[in-house]
Design a protein around this motif. Structure first.
Motif, PDB file in Angstrom:
ATOM      1  N   VAL A  98       0.877  -1.057  -0.036  1.00  0.00           N
ATOM      2  CA  VAL A  98      -0.011   0.047  -0.021  1.00  0.00           C
ATOM      3  C   VAL A  98       0.795   1.329  -0.182  1.00  0.00           C
ATOM      4  O   VAL A  98       1.886   1.460   0.652  1.00  0.00           O
ATOM      5  CB  VAL A  98      -0.774   0.063   1.290  1.00  0.00           C
ATOM      6  N   GLU A  99       0.400   2.107  -0.839  1.00  0.00           N
ATOM      7  CA  GLU A  99       1.524   3.346  -1.025  1.00  0.00           C
ATOM      8  C   GLU A  99       0.855   4.566  -0.129  1.00  0.00           C
ATOM      9  O   GLU A  99      -0.279   4.481  -0.003  1.00  0.00           O
ATOM     10  CB  GLU A  99       1.626   4.027  -2.550  1.00  0.00           C
ATOM     11  N   GLU A 122       2.464   4.124   9.408  1.00  0.00           N
ATOM     12  CA  GLU A 122       3.599   4.240   8.915  1.00  0.00           C
ATOM     13  C   GLU A 122       4.665   3.278   9.646  1.00  0.00           C
ATOM     14  O   GLU A 122       5.707   2.809   9.235  1.00  0.00           O
ATOM     15  CB  GLU A 122       4.232   5.684   8.885  1.00  0.00           C
ATOM     16  N   THR A 123       3.953   2.864  11.089  1.00  0.00           N
ATOM     17  CA  THR A 123       4.970   2.085  11.998  1.00  0.00           C
ATOM     18  C   THR A 123       4.820   0.502  11.698  1.00  0.00           C
ATOM     19  O   THR A 123       5.440  -0.122  12.226  1.00  0.00           O
ATOM     20  CB  THR A 123       4.830   2.479  13.236  1.00  0.00           C
ATOM     21  N   ARG A 143      -8.909   4.696   4.154  1.00  0.00           N
ATOM     22  CA  ARG A 143      -8.364   3.941   2.915  1.00  0.00           C
ATOM     23  C   ARG A 143      -8.588   2.321   3.351  1.00  0.00           C
ATOM     24  O   ARG A 143      -7.896   2.068   4.478  1.00  0.00           O
ATOM     25  CB  ARG A 143      -7.137   4.245   2.218  1.00  0.00           C
ATOM     26  N   VAL A 144      -8.916   1.671   2.319  1.00  0.00           N
ATOM     27  CA  VAL A 144      -8.962  -0.042   2.687  1.00  0.00           C
ATOM     28  C   VAL A 144      -8.316  -0.700   1.385  1.00  0.00           C
ATOM     29  O   VAL A 144      -8.910  -0.699   0.188  1.00  0.00           O
ATOM     30  CB  VAL A 144     -10.228  -0.338   3.037  1.00  0.00           C
ATOM     31  N   ALA A 145      -7.301  -1.496   1.748  1.00  0.00           N
ATOM     32  CA  ALA A 145      -6.740  -2.282   0.794  1.00  0.00           C
ATOM     33  C   ALA A 145      -7.276  -3.735   0.797  1.00  0.00           C
ATOM     34  O   ALA A 145      -8.029  -4.056   1.908  1.00  0.00           O
ATOM     35  CB  ALA A 145      -5.076  -2.466   0.833  1.00  0.00           C
ATOM     36  N   GLY A 146      -6.863  -4.775  -0.006  1.00  0.00           N
ATOM     37  CA  GLY A 146      -7.767  -6.109   0.149  1.00  0.00           C
ATOM     38  C   GLY A 146      -9.011  -6.230  -0.839  1.00  0.00           C
ATOM     39  O   GLY A 146      -9.649  -5.052  -1.397  1.00  0.00           O
ATOM     40  N   THR A 160      -8.575   0.935  -1.868  1.00  0.00           N
ATOM     41  CA  THR A 160      -7.113   1.254  -2.646  1.00  0.00           C
ATOM     42  C   THR A 160      -6.282  -0.224  -3.062  1.00  0.00           C
ATOM     43  O   THR A 160      -6.889  -1.152  -2.357  1.00  0.00           O
ATOM     44  CB  THR A 160      -6.196   1.986  -1.795  1.00  0.00           C
ATOM     45  N   GLY A 161      -5.490  -0.306  -3.705  1.00  0.00           N
ATOM     46  CA  GLY A 161      -4.778  -1.220  -3.968  1.00  0.00           C
ATOM     47  C   GLY A 161      -3.667  -1.665  -2.888  1.00  0.00           C
ATOM     48  O   GLY A 161      -3.193  -0.708  -2.307  1.00  0.00           O
ATOM     49  N   PRO A 162      -3.487  -2.935  -2.951  1.00  0.00           N
ATOM     50  CA  PRO A 162      -3.649  -3.869  -3.734  1.00  0.00           C
ATOM     51  C   PRO A 162      -4.784  -4.934  -3.307  1.00  0.00           C
ATOM     52  O   PRO A 162      -5.111  -4.502  -2.227  1.00  0.00           O
ATOM     53  CB  PRO A 162      -2.519  -5.114  -3.772  1.00  0.00           C
TER      54      PRO A 162
END
Length: 239
Positions: A98-99, A122-123, A143-146, A160-162
């Motif tokens: 995740v960026e 970030e940690t 934001r949620v990836a997955g 959001t990706g991925p």
């Protein structure tokens, strides 16, 4: 390799960089596609299984059947070749791609109309992994990836990706952990009599990745019991 989501992903890594990767999304054919994918990856790279020095595998959380395919394959391969097998939380693998530095969630399909989730910044990971219905996933405005946002966009609108883990990223995480000197399974988990890894609820689930080892035992990370149950004793029938 990782089979904890609908994606079957396999990669080959030389310790410094990925050499090749295969990703196939098919929620119902994990057992059929994993072994051929491994064979193709190794053959295309011009090496043999005897050249492997370790196996990395995603340990979930994930649906029981698909998750077990990857774990069993990884352990059989490790045992046959006499090489170590390293486990990593699948949600951490997704999070690593995740960026951005803002807080975010990773949420994947747990079936039963539920999601596996964890929260990151970030940690690293500092909440979860856990399982709940989509509406009870905390801070779902982040934001949620997955795969979660694809399945429940009305509850998780900021996808959001991925969507799925990448085996090349899994290899990168393991290589970095080994370079830091990690050798033992991560703390904050216990192994029950059934050979599965359970989250330590006394500490509120997972701790930040930055404060705990990345490497876990190659055992399935279960947040609830499998859907399948061993059959009970036959019922008595009175004539």
């Amino acid at each position: 390799m990782d089979t904890a989501t609908p994606a079957v992903t396999v990669a080959l890594h030389d310790g410094d960089q990925p050499l090749a990767q295969i990703v196939m999304v098919d929620a119902h054919r994990h057992a059929e596609v994993l072994a051929p994918a491994i064979a193709k990856l190794i053959a295309d790279a011009g090496v043999s299984q005897r050249d492997l020095t370790g196996v990395a595998v995603g340990v979930g959380p994930g649906p029981y059947t698909g998750l077990r395919v990857g774990l069993v394959t990884a352990k059989v391969l490790g045992a046959a070749l006499g090489i170590p097998v390293y486990g990593v939380c699948t949600l951490d693998i997704i999070a690593a791609d995740v960026e951005g530095e803002r807080a975010f969630l990773v949420a994947t399909d747990a079936r039963r109309r539920e999601l596996y989730w964890a929260r990151y910044d970030e940690t690293g990971r500092w909440a979860g992994p856990d399982v709940s219905v989509p509406a009870k996933v905390p801070d779902h405005g982040l934001r949620v990836a997955g795969e979660g946002p694809l399945l429940y966009p009305e509850v998780l609108p900021n996808g959001t990706g991925p969507a799925y883990p990448a085996a090349a990223t899994l290899c990168r995480l393991v290589a970095a952990a080994l370079a830091r000197g990690e050798t033992a399974p991560g703390s904050g988990a216990v192994t029950d009599s059934g050979g599965s890894t359970e989250v330590n609820r006394e500490t509120g689930g997972g701790l930040a990745i930055a404060r705990r080892p990345v490497l876990l035992a190659p055992e399935p990370l279960y947040l609830r019991r499998p859907d399948a149950r061993e059959p009970g004793a036959p019922k008595r029938v009175t004539p």
